[in-house]
Design a protein around this motif. Structure first.
Motif, PDB file in Angstrom:
ATOM      1  N   MET A   1      41.590  20.476 -34.596  1.00  0.00           N
ATOM      2  CA  MET A   1      41.489  19.026 -34.266  1.00  0.00           C
ATOM      3  C   MET A   1      40.221  18.783 -33.436  1.00  0.00           C
ATOM      4  N   ILE A   2      39.363  17.904 -33.933  1.00  0.00           N
ATOM      5  CA  ILE A   2      38.125  17.606 -33.211  1.00  0.00           C
ATOM      6  C   ILE A   2      38.366  16.435 -32.258  1.00  0.00           C
ATOM      7  N   GLU A   3      38.054  16.675 -31.008  1.00  0.00           N
ATOM      8  CA  GLU A   3      38.289  15.641 -29.997  1.00  0.00           C
ATOM      9  C   GLU A   3      37.023  14.839 -29.762  1.00  0.00           C
ATOM     10  N   LYS A   4      37.138  13.493 -29.841  1.00  0.00           N
ATOM     11  CA  LYS A   4      36.010  12.618 -29.553  1.00  0.00           C
ATOM     12  C   LYS A   4      35.876  12.534 -28.033  1.00  0.00           C
ATOM     13  N   LYS A   5      34.669  12.793 -27.510  1.00  0.00           N
ATOM     14  CA  LYS A   5      34.516  12.788 -26.043  1.00  0.00           C
ATOM     15  C   LYS A   5      33.703  11.582 -25.579  1.00  0.00           C
ATOM     16  N   GLU A   6      32.483  11.844 -25.135  1.00  0.00           N
ATOM     17  CA  GLU A   6      31.684  10.794 -24.488  1.00  0.00           C
ATOM     18  C   GLU A   6      30.868   9.992 -25.516  1.00  0.00           C
ATOM     19  N   LEU A   7      30.771   8.671 -25.286  1.00  0.00           N
ATOM     20  CA  LEU A   7      29.903   7.830 -26.126  1.00  0.00           C
ATOM     21  C   LEU A   7      28.453   8.142 -25.749  1.00  0.00           C
ATOM     22  N   LEU A   8      27.677   8.662 -26.690  1.00  0.00           N
ATOM     23  CA  LEU A   8      26.295   9.059 -26.376  1.00  0.00           C
ATOM     24  C   LEU A   8      25.312   7.925 -26.638  1.00  0.00           C
ATOM     25  N   SER A   9      25.548   7.186 -27.728  1.00  0.00           N
ATOM     26  CA  SER A   9      24.655   6.062 -28.023  1.00  0.00           C
ATOM     27  C   SER A   9      25.362   5.087 -28.942  1.00  0.00           C
ATOM     28  N   GLU A  10      24.988   3.829 -28.785  1.00  0.00           N
ATOM     29  CA  GLU A  10      25.568   2.796 -29.634  1.00  0.00           C
ATOM     30  C   GLU A  10      24.430   2.071 -30.329  1.00  0.00           C
ATOM     31  N   GLY A  11      24.264   2.338 -31.623  1.00  0.00           N
ATOM     32  CA  GLY A  11      23.230   1.661 -32.391  1.00  0.00           C
ATOM     33  C   GLY A  11      23.768   0.337 -32.901  1.00  0.00           C
ATOM     34  N   LYS A  12      23.012  -0.289 -33.807  1.00  0.00           N
ATOM     35  CA  LYS A  12      23.427  -1.620 -34.269  1.00  0.00           C
ATOM     36  C   LYS A  12      24.599  -1.551 -35.248  1.00  0.00           C
ATOM     37  N   ALA A  13      24.752  -0.407 -35.928  1.00  0.00           N
ATOM     38  CA  ALA A  13      25.843  -0.289 -36.904  1.00  0.00           C
ATOM     39  C   ALA A  13      26.668   0.981 -36.744  1.00  0.00           C
ATOM     40  N   LYS A  14      26.203   1.897 -35.870  1.00  0.00           N
ATOM     41  CA  LYS A  14      26.915   3.162 -35.702  1.00  0.00           C
ATOM     42  C   LYS A  14      26.985   3.535 -34.222  1.00  0.00           C
ATOM     43  N   SER A  15      28.019   4.293 -33.877  1.00  0.00           N
ATOM     44  CA  SER A  15      28.116   4.849 -32.521  1.00  0.00           C
ATOM     45  C   SER A  15      28.187   6.360 -32.647  1.00  0.00           C
ATOM     46  N   LEU A  16      27.656   7.045 -31.639  1.00  0.00           N
ATOM     47  CA  LEU A  16      27.594   8.503 -31.671  1.00  0.00           C
ATOM     48  C   LEU A  16      28.339   9.065 -30.477  1.00  0.00           C
ATOM     49  N   TYR A  17      29.273   9.985 -30.721  1.00  0.00           N
ATOM     50  CA  TYR A  17      30.079  10.577 -29.652  1.00  0.00           C
ATOM     51  C   TYR A  17      29.886  12.088 -29.599  1.00  0.00           C
ATOM     52  N   SER A  18      29.938  12.649 -28.396  1.00  0.00           N
ATOM     53  CA  SER A  18      30.006  14.103 -28.288  1.00  0.00           C
ATOM     54  C   SER A  18      31.432  14.501 -28.666  1.00  0.00           C
ATOM     55  N   THR A  19      31.616  15.795 -28.987  1.00  0.00           N
ATOM     56  CA  THR A  19      32.942  16.265 -29.394  1.00  0.00           C
ATOM     57  C   THR A  19      33.276  17.569 -28.678  1.00  0.00           C
ATOM     58  N   SER A  20      34.506  18.015 -28.914  1.00  0.00           N
ATOM     59  CA  SER A  20      34.924  19.290 -28.325  1.00  0.00           C
ATOM     60  C   SER A  20      34.231  20.457 -29.034  1.00  0.00           C
ATOM     61  N   ASN A  21      33.619  20.211 -30.187  1.00  0.00           N
ATOM     62  CA  ASN A  21      32.860  21.264 -30.885  1.00  0.00           C
ATOM     63  C   ASN A  21      31.425  21.257 -30.381  1.00  0.00           C
ATOM     64  N   ASN A  22      31.001  22.370 -29.809  1.00  0.00           N
ATOM     65  CA  ASN A  22      29.649  22.462 -29.259  1.00  0.00           C
ATOM     66  C   ASN A  22      28.599  22.234 -30.358  1.00  0.00           C
ATOM     67  N   GLY A  23      27.633  21.345 -30.096  1.00  0.00           N
ATOM     68  CA  GLY A  23      26.546  21.132 -31.066  1.00  0.00           C
ATOM     69  C   GLY A  23      26.932  20.257 -32.252  1.00  0.00           C
ATOM     70  N   GLU A  24      28.120  19.652 -32.169  1.00  0.00           N
ATOM     71  CA  GLU A  24      28.545  18.764 -33.265  1.00  0.00           C
ATOM     72  C   GLU A  24      28.930  17.397 -32.701  1.00  0.00           C
TER      73      GLU A  24
END
Ligand code: 5GP
Length: 237
Positions: A1-24
């Motif tokens: 199970m991949i855990e969504k962690k911190e919000l890293l960036s919020e673009g105009k149509a997408k958001s990017l989150y760090s995960t419990s998987n290193n480097g993913e």
């Protein structure tokens, strides 16, 4: 199970989150749609899901055909797991037919088909309206190396060949598109997304726009058009 962690960036149509998987990272495709450097915005129901599906299909197709991409897998209807990259702050645009900003900038008529596709670099900077730049700017400001410039051109043209033929077989014309690259231990690889938000697709028979130009030009049926393209490409939604 991949855990969504911190919000890293919020673009105009997408958001990017760090995960419990290193480097993913998790890329979340939202319904938000924007044009003209964020001056026009609207949430279009279902766009996040279709773009997630569309991007996965294209990234897998490119990967099957020798292009290394950051895409790993879809994790939900509107989320995908990707490799974390150190993104270069430039956009690579390839044009097969003249339209859009090229025609405005050079005062040329829309519709000229290029014998050899045209390549352009733009700086990723919303405040400046993503200005056109050239190889020398990239070197002078250290946004990338000569080797990276060469690689971006080589990969972007290879993507063009692969996708033009894929779209042509589906009764579609790939008019132009934007891609972005990032650094990874595996080298420079394709990042960001490939969806109808960042390319122009015309119907081969009718010439109708089936991409974000429908939103930019208030033509309506934006998500429906993305669905038509997906259906023609055999993407299961
Ligand atoms: P133009 O320079 O004509 O506005 O865009 C050329 C191509 O690149 C079009 O397919 C357009 O959708 C894509 N493109 C250019 N800049 C951006 C951008 O900032 N975001 C997205 N999503 N696509 C872009």
């Amino acid at each position: 199970m991949i855990e969504k962690k911190e919000l890293l960036s919020e673009g105009k149509a997408k958001s990017l989150y760090s995960t419990s998987n290193n480097g993913e990272l998790l890329m979340v495709y939202r319904d938000d749609t924007s044009a003209f450097d964020g001056k026009k915005t609207e949430a279009l129901k279902g766009k996040g899901e279709i773009n997630n599906r569309f991007n996965a299909f294209i990234m897998e197709y490119l990967s099957d055909n020798g292009i290394n991409t950051h895409f790993l897998k879809e994790t939900s209807n509107n989320e995908s797991l990707v490799k974390s990259l150190d993104m270069l702050p430039v956009e690579c645009v390839v044009r097969n037919i003249a339209t859009g900003s090229l025609c405005r900038r050079l005062g040329v008529e829309q519709g000229l088909k290029f014998e050899n596709p045209l390549f352009e670099f733009f700086l990723k900077n919303d405040e400046l309206g993503d200005p056109l730049i050239n190889d020398n700017h990239i070197i002078a400001f250290e946004w990338g190396t000569q080797e990276e410039i060469d690689k971006m051109k080589e990969l972007t043209f290879k993507i063009n060949e692969l996708l033009c033929s894929l779209f042509d077989d589906a009764g579609l014309i790939l008019v132009d598109y934007k891609v972005e690259y990032g650094r990874h231990s595996e080298g420079l690889i394709l990042g960001d997304e490939f969806t109808p938000d960042g390319c122009r697709i015309w119907d081969k028979e009718t010439g109708e726009s089936l991409d974000k130009d429908r939103f930019r030009k208030d033509l309506g049926d934006v998500v429906e058009s993305y669905q038509i393209v997906a259906h023609k490409l055999g993407i299961s939604i």
